[in-house]
Motif scaffolding. Structure first.
Motif, short mmCIF file in Angstrom:
data_model
loop_
_atom_site.label_atom_id
_atom_site.label_comp_id
_atom_site.label_asym_id
_atom_site.label_seq_id
_atom_site.Cartn_x
_atom_site.Cartn_y
_atom_site.Cartn_z
N PRO A 1 9.63 -115.27 -20.88
CA PRO A 1 10.20 -113.94 -20.67
C PRO A 1 9.44 -113.24 -19.54
N ASN A 2 9.81 -113.52 -18.31
CA ASN A 2 9.03 -113.10 -17.15
C ASN A 2 9.88 -112.32 -16.15
N VAL B 1 22.88 -118.31 -18.12
CA VAL B 1 24.32 -118.38 -18.41
C VAL B 1 24.66 -117.49 -19.61
N ILE B 2 23.82 -117.56 -20.64
CA ILE B 2 24.05 -116.73 -21.84
C ILE B 2 23.87 -115.24 -21.49
N ALA B 3 22.94 -114.95 -20.59
CA ALA B 3 22.73 -113.55 -20.16
C ALA B 3 23.97 -113.02 -19.44
N LEU B 4 24.63 -113.88 -18.68
CA LEU B 4 25.90 -113.46 -18.05
C LEU B 4 26.92 -113.10 -19.14
N ALA B 5 26.98 -113.92 -20.19
CA ALA B 5 27.91 -113.64 -21.30
C ALA B 5 27.57 -112.30 -21.95
N CYS B 6 26.26 -112.04 -22.16
CA CYS B 6 25.84 -110.77 -22.77
C CYS B 6 26.18 -109.60 -21.86
N GLY B 7 26.01 -109.79 -20.56
CA GLY B 7 26.36 -108.74 -19.60
C GLY B 7 27.85 -108.46 -19.61
N ILE B 8 28.65 -109.52 -19.67
CA ILE B 8 30.12 -109.35 -19.70
C ILE B 8 30.51 -108.53 -20.93
N ALA B 9 29.91 -108.87 -22.08
CA ALA B 9 30.22 -108.14 -23.32
C ALA B 9 29.81 -106.67 -23.19
N GLU B 10 28.65 -106.43 -22.60
CA GLU B 10 28.15 -105.07 -22.37
C GLU B 10 29.12 -104.29 -21.48
N GLY B 11 29.57 -104.94 -20.41
CA GLY B 11 30.50 -104.31 -19.48
C GLY B 11 31.84 -103.98 -20.12
N ALA C 1 14.70 -111.56 -23.50
CA ALA C 1 14.38 -110.68 -22.37
C ALA C 1 15.54 -110.61 -21.37
N THR C 2 16.08 -111.79 -21.04
CA THR C 2 17.11 -111.84 -20.00
C THR C 2 18.44 -111.27 -20.47
N CYS C 3 18.72 -111.42 -21.77
CA CYS C 3 20.00 -110.91 -22.30
C CYS C 3 19.94 -109.42 -22.59
N SER C 4 18.74 -108.86 -22.73
CA SER C 4 18.61 -107.47 -23.18
C SER C 4 18.24 -106.50 -22.07
N SER C 5 17.62 -106.98 -21.00
CA SER C 5 17.02 -106.05 -20.04
C SER C 5 17.94 -105.70 -18.88
N PRO C 6 18.00 -104.41 -18.53
CA PRO C 6 18.73 -104.01 -17.33
C PRO C 6 18.07 -104.53 -16.05
N LEU C 7 16.80 -105.02 -16.16
CA LEU C 7 16.13 -105.62 -15.00
C LEU C 7 16.64 -107.04 -14.73
N SER C 8 17.37 -107.62 -15.70
CA SER C 8 17.85 -109.00 -15.56
C SER C 8 19.04 -109.06 -14.61
N ARG C 9 18.90 -109.85 -13.55
CA ARG C 9 19.99 -109.95 -12.56
C ARG C 9 21.26 -110.54 -13.17
N ASN C 10 21.06 -111.54 -14.03
CA ASN C 10 22.23 -112.20 -14.62
C ASN C 10 22.99 -111.27 -15.55
N ARG C 11 22.25 -110.53 -16.37
CA ARG C 11 22.90 -109.60 -17.29
C ARG C 11 23.64 -108.51 -16.50
N THR C 12 22.98 -107.99 -15.47
CA THR C 12 23.58 -106.92 -14.66
C THR C 12 24.84 -107.42 -13.95
N PHE C 13 24.76 -108.65 -13.44
CA PHE C 13 25.90 -109.28 -12.77
C PHE C 13 27.07 -109.40 -13.76
N GLY C 14 26.75 -109.88 -14.97
CA GLY C 14 27.77 -110.03 -16.01
C GLY C 14 28.43 -108.72 -16.38
#
Length: 332
Positions: free
Chosen positions: A138-139, A194-204, A248-261
């Motif tokens: 988680p970095n 990839v899972i963080a993209l899915a979490c971001g899509i759900a968030e969006g 970390a990647t699925c939850s954080s607004p700092l995560s590029r993948n989540r934000t992209f999703g």
């Protein structure tokens, strides 16, 4: 530890890890491909483009010259986007010191070959398995650059090299653990994007914590299934390189993948989202080779499949979600 280290790639994570190494007592040369970026870092002691406001230590120098960065390096850290690794390595391999440890910070799977990053490194450089390591956990770069406490995993087949790398990046705010499961650590890092993209899509799409927790848990299940099929240790996925990185990647607004999703979930097309960001969201490119890898091993990865359909096949997120929710009910 006072090793000499070269970090190839001056994006946010490469620059942050160069800072960690310098803070741990290493002499660090950071290679920035663009001369103007190297000059700006050297003159201001800051990478204003990727890490504005973070002062870099004096033991860290920046150069646009790969040969200069690699001269005498005992540790070579590779921190470029996954899909550009092979092309970069072809250029750098003749410059690599003979016995240097090669450490991958990249979290991806190569398009076309479905190779993990350590496999690409070994193939291009000819280095033995004992010389190649990967760092995963988680970095989120910005938090570590600000010296917020974090832990990570260094995976290498050679325990002595893993221990040497551990000593080279141990600081009061950054705690590395060692692990011999390179396959598990690399896959955990690649699939979580990839899972963080899915979490971001759900968030969006406006969904909340239950949805995210469900996606994280089922995402961990499919990552573990794939990892075990490829010879990884199941326990790795319960650790920092698995669950830790995923949360970390699925939850954080700092995560590029989540934000992209999130932007995809709000209805923007892949091209529209790409036009709004300079940073690499690794999951966008890695989702296809991860799916190819899973299919080649007969592993069911419904969330990865859903992300591929949204990102690359133009299927609306709402339609994909409906399909996932109407899958056959079965035991967990």
């Amino acid at each position: 530890m006072s090793a000499r280290a070269a970090v190839l790639g001056a994006g946010s994570w490469g620059t942050t890890f160069a800072k960690v190494l310098a803070d741990a007592g290493c002499t660090v040369s950071l290679h920035a491909r663009r001369p103007e970026l190297a000059t700006a870092i050297a003159e201001s002691g800051e990478n204003a483009e990727y890490l504005p406001g973070v002062a870099l230590p004096g033991a860290l120098t920046a150069t646009p010259d790969a040969a200069e960065a690699l001269d005498g390096a005992e540790v070579v850290v590779l921190a470029v986007p996954s899909q550009s690794l092979r092309a970069n390595l072809l250029e750098w391999t003749p410059l690599l010191p003979a016995d240097a440890t090669l450490l991958s910070l990249m979290k991806g799977v190569e398009l076309g070959t479905t190779k993990r990053m350590s496999e690409v490194i070994r193939e291009v450089t000819g280095a033995g398995a004992d010389r190649v390591a990967a760092l995963s956990g988680p970095n989120l770069a910005r938090e570590i650059a600000e010296e917020q406490p974090a832990a990570t995993v260094i995976a290498c087949a050679d325990p002595d090299r893993a221990a040497a790398l551990q000593a080279a990046c141990l600081t009061p705010y950054f705690r590395p653990y060692t692990n011999s499961d390179l396959v598990g650590c690399e896959l955990g890092g690649a699939v979580k994007n990839v899972i963080a993209l899915a979490c971001g899509i759900a968030e969006g799409m406006g969904f909340g914590d239950n949805t995210r927790a469900s996606l994280i848990t089922r995402g961990l299940a499919e990552t573990t299934r794939l990892g075990v099929a490829l010879g990884a240790e199941p326990a790795t996925f319960a650790g920092l390189a698995g669950l830790g990185d995923l949360v970390a990647t699925c939850s954080s607004p700092l995560s590029r993948n989540r934000t992209f999703g999130e932007k995809l979930g709000r209805g923007l097309s892949l091209e529209e989202v790409q036009a709004t960001t300079r940073q690499t969201a690794e999951g966008v490119k890695s989702c296809r080779p991860v799916l190819d890898l899973a299919r080649a091993h007969g592993v069911d990865v419904p969330l990865t499949e859903a992300v591929v359909r949204v990102c690359h096949e133009g299927v609306p997120a709402g339609a994909v979600l409906k399909e996932i929710m109407s899958r056959e009910a079965k035991p967990e």
